[in-house]
Each structure stands twice: as structure tokens, then as C-alpha cells.
Design an enzyme around this catalytic site. Sequence first.
Site, mmCIF file in Angstrom:
data_model
loop_
_atom_site.group_PDB
_atom_site.id
_atom_site.type_symbol
_atom_site.label_atom_id
_atom_site.label_comp_id
_atom_site.label_asym_id
_atom_site.label_seq_id
_atom_site.Cartn_x
_atom_site.Cartn_y
_atom_site.Cartn_z
ATOM 1 N N GLU A 59 -50.756 -19.720 -35.251
ATOM 2 C CA GLU A 59 -50.696 -20.936 -36.072
ATOM 3 C C GLU A 59 -49.623 -20.852 -37.144
ATOM 4 O OE1 GLU A 59 -53.466 -19.577 -35.028
ATOM 5 O OE2 GLU A 59 -54.334 -21.207 -33.837
ATOM 6 N N HIS A 128 -65.453 -25.218 -37.121
ATOM 7 C CA HIS A 128 -64.782 -26.184 -36.232
ATOM 8 C C HIS A 128 -65.153 -27.621 -36.605
ATOM 9 C CE1 HIS A 128 -64.426 -22.541 -33.778
ATOM 10 N NE2 HIS A 128 -63.576 -23.158 -32.998
#
Lengths: 324, 334
Positions: A59, A128
Site C-alpha cells: 500500500e 474492514h
Amino acid sequence: MSTVTYKEASCLALAEEMRRDPTVWTLGEDVGDGGVFGQYTGLRDEFGPDRVVSTPISEATIMGAAVGAAMVGTRPVVELRFADFALCAMDEMVNQAAKARYMFGGQTRVPVVIRQPIGMWRSSAAQHSQSLESWYVHTPGFVVLAPGTPADNHGLLKSAIRCDDPVIFMEHKDSWDVEGEIPDGGDKTVPIGKAKIIRPGEDLTIVTWSGAVQVALQAAEAAAGKGVSVEIVDLRSLWPWDKEAVFQSVEKTRRLVVLHEAVKVCGFGAEVAATVSETMGDRLATPVRRLGAPRIPIPYAPPLENLCRVRVADVMTTVEEMGV
Amino acid sequence: MSTSSPPETGGPTVSAQRVRALFATMCRIRAFEEAAERAAKEGLITGAAHLSIGQEATAAGVCGNLRTSDLITSTHRGHGHTIAKGASADAMMRELFGRAGGTSDGKGGSMHIADFSVGMLGANGIVAAGIPIAAGAAQAKRLLGEDAVVACFFGDGAVNRGPFLEGLNWARIYDLPVLFVCEDNRYAARTRTGAMTGGPGPAARAESLGVPAHPIDGNDVMAVDALAGQLVEEMRAGGGPQFIHAKTYRQKGHTVADPGTWRPAEEIAQFLEHDPMTIARQFLIDAGAGPADLDAIVADAQQEMADAYDSAAAAPWPDDGLAATDVQDIGGPA
Ligand SMILES: Cc1ncc(C[n+]2csc(CCOP(=O)(O)OP(=O)(O)O)c2C)c(N)n1
Ligand SMILES: [Mg+2]
């Protein structure tokens, strides 16, 4: 007009912009194979692996590379998969993308779109499910967008790609399959910084965005059954946000509820509430109210997860307490 | 690679001329840093300034092989790279002083020194942050059909941050023309980097990711030049990333505020002997240059930087209005 899902709308928008401008490209994990939610379906076939770039699980470098690529003349659309994973790229977003133009005295721009799906969805639990939009609004340099409908996902993504500023683009995971109409032809954009009155009303204003738009719509329907007319302002754009649209609505209704899915404490609703209070507090019939999640990590078990959601019943209670 | 042999390309005269130009760049870097050190002590540089005294050969040797259209990324210790890539010392000094006419209008200072007009994409206040940026810039240039090479400078401390692994891997899998240059000056701030780095070190880490690594004496500008020249040529011909592990020494402390005297005295003395300026000078003398000629190069550099100092000291502060410009186009300051 054609009817598409929220997910399809974003895919169409990206494809249209990639056809229009050869410097637009996209990168992120699995995007060559459609992306984790299918938002990139078919793009690699049309544009090839150099413009639809599947990446390693890196990322920081997905984001950092996009900053470098944006500074030298391309327009990367970054896919960070979940807003929660975007935290692994915090330096590259906050210290690099948001600041390069300023700290280099305007020598460069960072025209990058940073897609990071947000929100509670199917027991995704604490890592999440987050809605962290207020973190980015707090950071000078960013434009922050949170479309709540297919048409806005389509038109705002196009505007984001054309924008020279770094744009945080937050789609709600629970909205992927929501259907709606988008304009045909592919040239229509939605302007950044403009709210939309998605339901006109007289007695009370709900300011909201993203997934919470659906809650607001249901609550307005329920309130109508009780004779209360609710106006819903979908901000869509959190920075800049459309203060004028909010002021105008509240000028009329004199009652404001700010409703969002994110944790209420220091959520963006606090900024909206404070701004309205500072600007027109003397014209309010009753103090501004905020509705958001409790300040707890999001739990897994469905009944517990539900406790983090603002429900229609919560909105109704608040409406009643506001004396409408 | 660590001996002072002339570059392989060209005859001895050509290479002596080439080294003379590299020596001149090094003299300008040294003189700039010494002027900056003076300015900091005078209170004219208010923020942190990290000097690259002792590391001039790597900056000059690598950048001497780049075109203006090639790109570099740099670190908090970025003055040398910026000068070597062709930025104006006058504008740079103003930037360090926070004055009007600085490279970034005085809005960035030393740690964010940048000159995009010569392909210098910015120093960075965040250790290792330039690595992914360099990779992405190379990727974008390829997408645009341009053949730019990107040199990415970072310190030995950066090899312990995640973006090092991610960025090298990235450059490898996409086969990008990034020349990674690890300037190993033995220290990361107050800490001896070796004590914090597991395994055999930076070069082995690069190799393990498939990036060919080349250890070299980073204080020997002839060696750096020859190596960088060869690697840049390979990358321009379509080769993927390369890694230079340049062993050097930070002659001063971490910042101008740090005397650096906490390091072993013998170590400091050893590296003052192995000074890149002395090594280059000796090479030129051996190749027939006259000491007076070389002294003139040094004097010119010192004069240029003294002028830059005076110009910066006399420059006005930036307009207050600039504080709120270049934040963003849409949704500006509130
Ligand atoms: C991510 C991050 N952590 C810590 C720092 C503080 N810091 C600035 S320079 C430095 C040492 C860096 O060492 P090295 O990479 O070897 O570069 P050198 O200073 O030796 O040139 C540290 C720890 C920082 N700027 N960024
Ligand atoms: Mg170091």
C-alpha cells in the site's frame, strides 16, 4: 439515462476518463482482474496491463508511486481496497500527496485519486469497516468526496480524475449494488463542492452523505407518516462542503440533524454542526443534533455490529426530541 | 571498484577533463554546505539543516551521468544532490534562509529543497519516502513514452523502513529504470546503522529482491562516475533497476546543531584522511593538473556561495499572502 449499480457507475466513469485522457491510469491490488469488488471489471482488456496495473500488496508504494507518477505528468487512480488498508499508506497520502505542491512552492501538482471503500458491510469487523473521512478533511491539501448514489459515484469520480488536487474518494461498500440512473453519453460530471437536496422538506433538515443517505431516506419516509416533513441534504463532497446549501435549508427548517456512519466523536458532523451553530445559531429553533457511531471498534457479530449503526428508530427519536 | 582508476570510457585526457568538472561540482557542494553551516550558526537558517560534507562524490558522480530530463529524488540531506542536478545555488540558499526567491518561495526550507525545472523531485523529510516516489516517476515516464532514468538517493537508515522493500520490489517487477543509491555514511542520526540492520546489509537486501547491487567507495568520484555511467547506460538501453551501495562518511553531525563529536575520534580522523575532495584532487594532480588551477576552482565555488549567502541574507521574507497559496485548487484554506 441508463440504470446501473453504484459499482458499475464507477467502472463506467473510469473507462470513460481513460478513453478521454491517455495519461489516466489505475493501480492497485487485483485491479487487472476486476478489483476486489469487481469495480474494475473489463478495464485491463480494454486498456492493457500498463494502464490497469495489478500491484503487490504494498500500500505504501502503491500510494507513493502514484505520487511520483502524478508529479511528472500522469493522473493515477489509486485503489487501496479498503479504507482500513489505506492506513498502511498514511505517510504517502498525508505527508507526500497532500503536501508536495505546497512545500515545493507550487512547482508541482499531485493529481491523484485515492479510492478507499468505507463502511460497515457483512460482518467485516474492526479492520474492514471503518469510515475515516474526517481524518482526511482535517488534512490541508485534500479534496474529500463520498458519493451516496450511482449518479454521484459516476459524475464525481469523473470530476475527481479531472481535478488537479489529490482527491480522497470514498465509496460505501454497502452501496455497490444500489441501482440508479446515470446520464448517457459519458460527458456529464458532478461538480465537486456541491450538495444535492435529495428530498425536499419543510420542518427539519438532515445533512448526510455516503451509506447513511439510505438511512436518512427511510427515516424521512417514516417521519412523513407522522406528519413531519424532512429535507435531506446529501453533501457528497466533504471538502470542500457546500455550506450555502446547508445554510439555505436550515434557514427554512430551523432544525438540523447531521447523520453519518462514522464515529460521532470528532466525526465530520461536528464540523457541520459547529459551523451552522456559529453562523446561524440564533435562528435555530432547537440545538443542532448529531447522529453517528459510538466510539467503539466495529464488532463482528451482526447484532453487535448493528449497535454501531444509526438506525431509522434513532433518527425518529431525535426528530421527536427536537420538538417537531 | 574502490580504487581511483580513471573511468573506462575515453582516453586519459578526456577523463581528466571529466573529473575536473565533477571536482568543480563537488567544490560547489562543499562550499554551499560550509556557507549553510555558517548561516545556521549566525541564526540565519532557522530550521534543521543536514549537511552532506564528506558525501559530495556520490552526488556529483551519479548526477554527472544524468540529463536534465532525468529525475532524482532525495532525502533530508539533499543539498548536494540538488546542486549536482543543476539547481541554482542562489535560489537554494534563499530557500534555506526562508526568503523570497527561494526554490519554493521559502515554504519548504532545507528538508524540502526541490527544483522540478532540473528534474529534482524533492528532498524529503520522511526517511525512505523518496523510494516509492522514484519508482512511480519512472513508471509514469515510461507510460508517457519518455526514456528518463530516475536516480533515487537514500541513506543507510532507510533500508530498515518498509518502503525500501516495497519500492525495490516494485522497481524489479515492473522493470523500471531506477538507480537506487544508498549513501551509507554509517549513521542514522545518533545511531550506528550497523547495530540496527540485521543480516549482511543493504546490498544483500537489494540482491535478494533481484536488484543487482554494486558496493563502491562512495568517496571516490572517479569510481562512482564510472559505475553510474555504466549503469545509467544499461538502464537507458532498457535495463531494469540497479543498486549502488556507496560507502561514505558524514564528516559533520546529523544536523548543524550536532557537533558529531560523540563518534570515535579515530573513525572521524580516518575519514577526514579519506576525504572525497582530497581523493579527486590527487587524481587530477596525478593526471597533470596544476595546483593553482585546482585552487581557482575551489575559490570560484567559495565565491559563488559567499554571494549566495549575501544574496539570501539581503532578500526579503516571502509575502504573508504566500502562506495560503498552493494548498489546493478546490476548497482552499479555511
Ligand atoms: C520516517 C522517519 N523516521 C524518523 C525520522 C527522523 N530522522 C531524520 S533523519 C534520520 C536518520 C536517517 O539516517 P540515514 O537514512 O542513514 O540518512 P543520513 O541522515 O545518514 O543521511 C532520522 C531518524 C524521519 N525523518 N522520518
Ligand atoms: Mg546514514
